[in-house]
Design an enzyme around this catalytic site. Structure first.
Site, mmCIF file in Angstrom:
data_model
loop_
_atom_site.group_PDB
_atom_site.id
_atom_site.type_symbol
_atom_site.label_atom_id
_atom_site.label_comp_id
_atom_site.label_asym_id
_atom_site.label_seq_id
_atom_site.Cartn_x
_atom_site.Cartn_y
_atom_site.Cartn_z
ATOM 1 N N SER A 114 -2.471 -29.417 68.666
ATOM 2 C CA SER A 114 -3.211 -29.070 67.884
ATOM 3 C C SER A 114 -2.865 -29.272 66.293
ATOM 4 C CB SER A 114 -3.697 -27.379 67.822
ATOM 5 O OG SER A 114 -2.536 -26.484 67.594
ATOM 6 N N HIS A 137 -7.736 -33.234 69.824
ATOM 7 C CA HIS A 137 -7.511 -32.743 69.109
ATOM 8 C C HIS A 137 -9.032 -31.497 69.443
ATOM 9 C CE1 HIS A 137 -7.402 -28.748 66.139
ATOM 10 N NE2 HIS A 137 -6.863 -28.770 67.229
ATOM 11 N N GLU A 149 -10.669 -33.918 67.070
ATOM 12 C CA GLU A 149 -10.640 -35.171 65.521
ATOM 13 C C GLU A 149 -9.687 -36.100 67.188
ATOM 14 O OE1 GLU A 149 -8.760 -32.291 62.440
ATOM 15 O OE2 GLU A 149 -8.247 -31.455 64.643
ATOM 16 N N ASN A 188 -6.986 -27.878 61.446
ATOM 17 C CA ASN A 188 -5.911 -26.309 61.584
ATOM 18 C C ASN A 188 -5.200 -27.086 60.277
ATOM 19 O OD1 ASN A 188 -5.820 -25.072 63.792
ATOM 20 N ND2 ASN A 188 -4.836 -26.754 65.037
#
Length: 305
Positions: A114, A137, A149, A188
């Site tokens: 992540s 991700h 992602e 993130n």
């Protein structure tokens, strides 16, 4: 990519079993591996629970999943391998070094990290192997959150990048292309920028943790499924955005390390829902209600699309 492929998921825990479920639902043959026997044996039970909650017959999906206790046999005939182990750079590097030797030479190697740059994960691999390494991700819970992602490094072959994107798209997910391998990728970085400010507000006494959640869920959070931040900026007008930023940016938290408050809570054993207390108190029933309500809301939102 609608043709079934052989997929290996390495790691059957929090993320791995949901990723395996998603591929199996799409008709792909899944080889699910984990070094921990209990985690591996628990995975089918968790997948069955997920599917029943979604109103899907578990048997056809579970029939597509083979549990593997030996990694060599798990990856022997695979076309696509996803790593979903703990967020430890050394362990990931060691795993991909093993996969480079054990997996077929055509297999695409993907990491579900992540935050760790994919370039760092592939640092010990030859350039030829790194050309097959890509980031994928997923978001928790992976069987319900649409976004994945797809991260390209400077070594990743264009065909590998595009093939991975198409494969994830064929699962009914919403893949996005990340062209620069920056730490945290896109989602993130956005999420934790908000969390940094939220923790600052709580730790400096502006408000308590419960208030943060009430503010987000009852204001801009309600718009976000329908209006992204860039759309919102254009909606209200860039002149206003500029004026607001000129005033507020100097006052926002820009610290480069985690808030001491988090370290203090961890030292006291307050780890969040798993320990019954974190930033808030979490009796078992309250924690379970949050998890259950989240899943139900996500299932309802997917049905509404």
């Amino acid at each position: 990519m609608n043709t079934p492929v052989n997929v290996c998921v390495v790691g059957a825990g929090l993320m791995g079993h949901g990723i395996a479920q998603t591929f199996a639902q799409a008709g792909h043959a899944i080889f699910l591996f984990d070094v921990d026997k209990n985690t591996l044996e628990l995975a089918p039970l968790l997948i069955e629970k997920n599917l029943r909650q979604m109103g899907i017959d578990p048997k056809p999906v579970l029939d597509n999943i083979e549990l593997c206790s030996d990694i060599a046999s798990a990856v022997f005939s695979t076309d696509f391998i996803i790593e979903a182990i703990t967020e430890n750079l050394w362990l990931k590097q060691a795993l991909f070094s093993s996969l480079a030797e054990l997996a077929p030479s055509h297999a695409i190697l993907a990491s579900n990290t992540s935050v760790i740059p994919i370039t760092d994960i592939g640092e010990k691999l030859s350039d030829k192997v790194r050309s097959r390494l890509v980031g994928t991700h997923w978001w928790n819970p992976p069987h319900l959150i649409p976004l994945v992602e797809i991260i390209k490094t400077s070594f990743t072959d264009d065909a590998v990048f595009e093939t991975t994107f198409d494969l994830i798209l064929s699962l009914g997910k919403q893949p996005v292309k990340v062209f620069q391998d920056v730490p945290g990728f896109i989602g993130n970085r956005l999420q934790h920028a908000m969390w940094r400010e939220a923790l600052y507000l709580v730790s400096t006494g502006v408000c308590d943790a419960e208030t943060i959640d009430l503010v987000v869920k009852n204001s801009f959070g309600m718009r976000m499924p329908f209006l992204g931040p860039m759309e919102n900026a254009d909606l209200v007008g860039l002149k206003l955005i500029q004026q607001v930023h000129q005033f507020i940016f100097p006052h926002l938290c820009n610290e480069q390390s985690p808030r001491p408050m988090i370290e203090d809570l961890i030292k006291q054993g307050f780890l969040g829902m798993e320990s019954g207390k974190g930033l808030q108190n979490w009796p078992p029933e309250k924690a379970e209600n949050v998890r259950k309500n989240l899943s139900n809301r996500l299932i309802d939102s997917l049905k509404a699309k």
